[in-house]
Design a protein around this motif. Sequence first.
Motif, mmCIF file in Angstrom:
data_model
loop_
_atom_site.group_PDB
_atom_site.id
_atom_site.type_symbol
_atom_site.label_atom_id
_atom_site.label_comp_id
_atom_site.label_asym_id
_atom_site.label_seq_id
_atom_site.Cartn_x
_atom_site.Cartn_y
_atom_site.Cartn_z
ATOM 1 N N ASP A 179 0.827 -1.205 0.000
ATOM 2 C CA ASP A 179 0.000 0.000 0.000
ATOM 3 C C ASP A 179 0.870 1.267 0.000
ATOM 4 O OD1 ASP A 179 -1.855 1.939 0.389
ATOM 5 O OD2 ASP A 179 -2.472 1.274 2.395
ATOM 6 N N ASP A 181 0.158 4.128 0.873
ATOM 7 C CA ASP A 181 -0.029 4.901 2.104
ATOM 8 C C ASP A 181 0.943 4.483 3.205
ATOM 9 O OD1 ASP A 181 -1.957 6.403 0.988
ATOM 10 O OD2 ASP A 181 -3.651 5.523 2.048
ATOM 11 N N ILE A 182 1.352 3.205 3.199
ATOM 12 C CA ILE A 182 2.320 2.741 4.200
ATOM 13 C C ILE A 182 3.619 3.540 4.065
ATOM 14 C CG2 ILE A 182 3.857 0.821 4.768
ATOM 15 C CD1 ILE A 182 1.330 0.124 5.924
ATOM 16 N N ALA A 185 3.014 7.049 5.278
ATOM 17 C CA ALA A 185 2.960 7.101 6.743
ATOM 18 C C ALA A 185 4.360 7.020 7.327
ATOM 19 C CB ALA A 185 2.099 5.956 7.265
ATOM 20 N N VAL A 188 6.107 10.364 6.923
ATOM 21 C CA VAL A 188 5.612 11.351 7.881
ATOM 22 C C VAL A 188 6.181 11.043 9.270
ATOM 23 C CG1 VAL A 188 3.558 12.238 9.043
ATOM 24 C CG2 VAL A 188 3.533 11.878 6.575
ATOM 25 N N ASP A 189 6.278 9.743 9.579
ATOM 26 C CA ASP A 189 6.844 9.343 10.871
ATOM 27 C C ASP A 189 8.352 9.565 10.930
ATOM 28 O OD1 ASP A 189 4.729 8.658 12.375
ATOM 29 O OD2 ASP A 189 4.858 6.504 12.093
ATOM 30 N N ILE A 200 9.258 -2.808 8.155
ATOM 31 C CA ILE A 200 7.857 -2.740 7.764
ATOM 32 C C ILE A 200 7.596 -3.531 6.488
ATOM 33 C CG2 ILE A 200 5.975 -1.203 7.130
ATOM 34 C CD1 ILE A 200 7.460 0.950 8.829
ATOM 35 N N MET A 204 5.968 -7.390 5.825
ATOM 36 C CA MET A 204 4.707 -7.448 5.085
ATOM 37 C C MET A 204 4.796 -8.389 3.897
ATOM 38 S SD MET A 204 3.458 -3.497 4.983
ATOM 39 C CE MET A 204 1.857 -3.747 4.242
ATOM 40 N N MET B 79 -0.333 12.796 10.004
ATOM 41 C CA MET B 79 -1.250 12.513 8.902
ATOM 42 C C MET B 79 -1.997 11.202 9.121
ATOM 43 S SD MET B 79 -0.377 12.992 4.912
ATOM 44 C CE MET B 79 -1.557 12.741 3.607
ATOM 45 N N PHE B 81 -4.460 8.359 7.066
ATOM 46 C CA PHE B 81 -4.745 7.945 5.693
ATOM 47 C C PHE B 81 -6.046 7.162 5.584
ATOM 48 C CE2 PHE B 81 -0.228 8.403 6.246
ATOM 49 C CZ PHE B 81 0.154 9.124 5.127
ATOM 50 N N GLN B 82 -6.564 7.156 4.369
ATOM 51 C CA GLN B 82 -7.813 6.438 4.114
ATOM 52 C C GLN B 82 -7.685 4.944 4.425
ATOM 53 O OE1 GLN B 82 -9.269 6.809 0.126
ATOM 54 N NE2 GLN B 82 -10.918 5.363 0.460
ATOM 55 N N SER B 83 -6.544 4.353 4.012
ATOM 56 C CA SER B 83 -6.382 2.914 4.222
ATOM 57 C C SER B 83 -5.705 2.633 5.561
ATOM 58 C CB SER B 83 -5.556 2.327 3.085
ATOM 59 O OG SER B 83 -4.268 2.911 3.092
ATOM 60 N N ALA B 85 -3.067 2.629 6.831
ATOM 61 C CA ALA B 85 -1.609 2.530 6.694
ATOM 62 C C ALA B 85 -0.938 2.193 8.016
ATOM 63 C CB ALA B 85 -1.022 3.820 6.105
ATOM 64 N N LEU B 86 -1.543 1.292 8.768
ATOM 65 C CA LEU B 86 -0.871 0.818 9.988
ATOM 66 C C LEU B 86 0.181 -0.209 9.579
ATOM 67 C CD1 LEU B 86 -3.926 0.341 12.337
ATOM 68 C CD2 LEU B 86 -2.384 2.284 12.162
ATOM 69 N N TYR B 87 1.258 -0.291 10.352
ATOM 70 C CA TYR B 87 2.282 -1.288 10.054
ATOM 71 C C TYR B 87 1.782 -2.634 10.558
ATOM 72 C CZ TYR B 87 4.666 3.221 10.066
ATOM 73 O OH TYR B 87 5.001 4.529 9.852
ATOM 74 N N PRO B 88 1.461 -3.541 9.638
ATOM 75 C CA PRO B 88 0.674 -4.713 10.033
ATOM 76 C C PRO B 88 1.381 -5.682 10.967
ATOM 77 C CG PRO B 88 1.323 -4.856 7.713
ATOM 78 C CD PRO B 88 1.753 -3.511 8.200
ATOM 79 N N ASN B 95 3.210 0.489 16.703
ATOM 80 C CA ASN B 95 2.785 1.390 15.638
ATOM 81 C C ASN B 95 2.868 2.845 16.086
ATOM 82 O OD1 ASN B 95 1.508 0.735 12.880
ATOM 83 N ND2 ASN B 95 0.964 -1.030 14.153
ATOM 84 N N ARG B 139 -9.004 0.533 13.952
ATOM 85 C CA ARG B 139 -7.786 0.806 13.185
ATOM 86 C C ARG B 139 -7.648 2.300 12.914
ATOM 87 N NH1 ARG B 139 -7.778 -3.990 8.636
ATOM 88 N NH2 ARG B 139 -8.472 -5.546 10.126
ATOM 89 N N ARG B 146 -1.436 7.651 15.923
ATOM 90 C CA ARG B 146 -0.079 7.783 15.418
ATOM 91 C C ARG B 146 0.242 9.236 15.069
ATOM 92 N NH1 ARG B 146 1.284 3.738 10.721
ATOM 93 N NH2 ARG B 146 -0.041 5.213 9.660
ATOM 94 N N ASP B 158 -6.580 12.382 5.181
ATOM 95 C CA ASP B 158 -6.844 12.093 3.774
ATOM 96 C C ASP B 158 -7.993 11.084 3.678
ATOM 97 O OD1 ASP B 158 -6.763 11.864 1.081
ATOM 98 O OD2 ASP B 158 -4.708 11.119 0.948
#
Lengths: 294, 362, 313
Positions: A179, A181-182, A185, A188-189, A200, A204, B79, B81-83, B85-88, B95, B139, B146, B158
């Motif tokens: 993704d 967005d990952i 993110a 940004v982090d 990460i 994944m 920020m 995000f729509q999805s 975007a957590l680190y799974p 996180n 989530r 975050r 977003d």
Amino acid sequence: MFRNLHSKIAALPMIATALFIFVGCSLWSVFYSFTSSRSLPVEKFVGFDQYIRLFKSSRWAISIENVAIYGVCSLVFSLSVGFLLAVFLDQKIRFENTFRTIFLYPFALSFIVTGLVWQWILNQNFGIQKVIQDLGFEGFELNILSNRDYAIYAIVVAGLWQGTGLVMALMLAGLRGIDEDIWKAARVDGIPAWRTYLFIVIPMMRPVFVTTLVLIAAGIVKVYDLVVALTGGGPGVSSEVPAKYVYDYMFGRGSLGQGLAASTVMLTTVLIILIPWGYMEFGERREKKKPASE
Amino acid sequence: MSSVSINDLSLSFGNVEVLKSLNLDVAEGEFLVLLGPSGCGKSTLLNCIAGLLDVSAGQIFINGKNVTWEEPKDRGIGMVFQSYALYPQMTVEKNLSFGLRVARLPKDEIRKRIDRAAEILQIQELLKRKPAALSGGQRQRVAIGRALVRDVDVFLFDEPLSNLDAKLRTDLRVELKRLHQRLGNTMIYVTHDQIEALTLADRIAIMKDGLIQQLDSPKTIYNRPDNRFVAGFIGSPGMNFIQGSLAFIDDSWFFQSRDLSVSLATYPFTQQPIEGAPVEFGLRPEHVLIGQNVADLPVQLNLDIELVEPMGADTVAWSQLSGTSFTLRVDSDTALSSGQRILAGFDPVRASVFLSDSGIRL
Amino acid sequence: MKDVKKRSLPVNSASTSSIDFTGPNGPKPKRVFSTRNIVVYGFLILAAMYYLLPLYVMVVTSLKGMPEIRMGNIFSPPMEITFEPWVKAWDSACTGLYCEGLKVGFWNSVQILIPSTVISIVIASVNGYALSFWRFKGSEIFFTILLFGAFIPYQVLIYPLVIILRETGLFSSLAGVTLVHVIFGMPILTLLFRNYFASVPVELFKAARVDGAGFWRIFGQIMLPMSLPIFIVAIIIQITGIWNDFLFGVIYAGTKNFPMTVQLNNIVNSTQGVKEYNVNMAATLLTAALPLFVYFVSGKLFVRGIAAGAVKG
């Protein structure tokens, strides 16, 4: 019985192949590996004699050692180099398609072609050794094809040349599947790119790694053509591999029972790799079916 | 001082101009919503503010500091995000803390921030779980967390609620509003959902084709749209538009169309009207009244009801006027049936008149 | 719309006045020779050279005469270009017994390739279709066995297959080796078609059933026309796979019918006579030509094919 009759008729070749070839023939081979069959199969049972002979054979021991060296090197280098190539290709670079085409084309070639090219490049009279010696490094030696200890590494180099592109392609597809967005993110982090990959992205991509690993492993067990073309198993028997052992004993030396015993050992090894993987795959799928509760 | 300032910002991908010399000022503590159809550049603008996209021209200021060339992490933004975007592969706690640990913050400081964020978002029990074990709403809370632990002044969202189902979306919307009230941070929020925009925003910026069409409070945007696009985009069911022209009769301006002539004597013109100019007369469905109230209204007309759509809280009735369909929104208790002729009325003060060619409000 | 643009700019002078408009403006300047670029492109170019080197060596060697090869080094471009090695490789190179060149092997390979590709794809597409839309009791079990079959080392199966072919009179024939290719192509191709048909909306199938179409009619008139891309992927997998095969050719085809790879190996690794490296490399290139051609023409589809075909090992 007659429900879906057309479907059953259409699936007959598949059913026949699955049952008679894959199951039937495997069982036949295992069965006759316990006999003393020489040129032709005979039903004279000798228990584990063929296996005992097999594991006493120094040629088999060398074959096993070689396939282990080939396997470890292939896994380590093709996974790391393949992943690295994919990562570099994923940096929004120019000429990405050109690079990808170059890295992948050897995979379209046969192991025979691969083996013969590298045989020529590593030729001790005209190949890389000569070129570098001509440059003034007269002590330079790279005659690994005629060296008992290093011939297997020539096979490794050639095998990596042929197969790393595939790993790269699979890894690139995996990276592209992450993704977007990952990545945003993580930026940004304030996480540096290498850490994002390491902590990460790679975690994944675990399924991609596992699948690639299984594919490479299955290929390693089967390695045969490459050896035939590049070294012929030589010098002496120093670059023999199990698949070649099986072929030689079955067809060359008329020692069918011995060949079948060796092939049964190969089958067992594959099953040992495959079953945990299959279990993981299907186990995971079952888990995924349970939706997270709101 | 403004919290976020955009100065003449442009962005092109090849030959496509996505943002066209855009200017925007967001006040400190303001909740600004960027609203528009897909492809209008709203998400692109947000990504530029975050530093995730390099701009082609112009400047971005955050808290008075020129951050045009800064990395996202140095801009003082968080920020969502729509999805999500957590680190799974990491627990919720990891996180939240990953960015802070990379920035080498002291352990107790990290602990303090996580505890505070978890308390604000009510996710204390989830800290040891992995994202896969969380529901969509949980989530998204973690994703907000975050941003929260970064201890920044500006939050960027977003389309954070687009992946959630309708019920959850409503709940989280309220929570977001509460969060803004409690924290008082500047928030910039991208959405294509006008309800979200109208309910959350202090001001809404409506975007189209890389330009801000109107930047105003939700109320102004709704009642006094600056142009035809904004008027049509906001409101559901949409505003009625009647084609016609302007006429100047007896010292007074009139809107004239086939079935309707309206005196615009009380209409608050913002620009000098032009005689004979083709215009569109816009009227929101709920500003058309029926029943006893009609008698006091300056404009009255007869409508043939063609279709009735009960919506629960109210009812939308469809009719025809001057050759276009015309909707009105009435209380659900009103008895209406198709084929019925009714008397309706409205006050031109609540209408909007737009020039047909440019779409500008008069 | 010009005016709209002007009006859309918010006038908020009170707040902007405190901002200093000097400083960074526009895109962040990027250096072409940044460390990052040097590392990335340096690595990629080095890797590309490693991958291209063998192809280059093959081409230059095949265009040199033997005296030049003995004198020079393998990387130097040919001083005098000669196509004689190519002619010899195709027409008269010796495999130890015969001196007929690669052309015999080429035609054998063609005769193996075409029926193997067609038959295996026909069977696999029907299988995949049946497994997606017409499941019957046990169909998934057979499919699982078939898939695991893809991982069984060929060495376990080759001897029983020799017996089967000998009993049916197909041993040492083109038909025999074709049958073996069909069998071993089945797992991966069936998987490919099954996954593809699984992505076809089931409503389409149901609508056709409601219209009264049966198993074969739905396959022929609805599924086939919409699955051209996956057929091309399957063809790519089969062409490269079958053309590059060595093991089945050497075992089942018989001396007369050896495919190109086997003949190539026999030419190059034959122990008799003086080694003619230029002819060897020309022969190698000739054998590699078809899969390389398929690869460069098919591009992205090839990648898709190998991602699926990789299971074949």
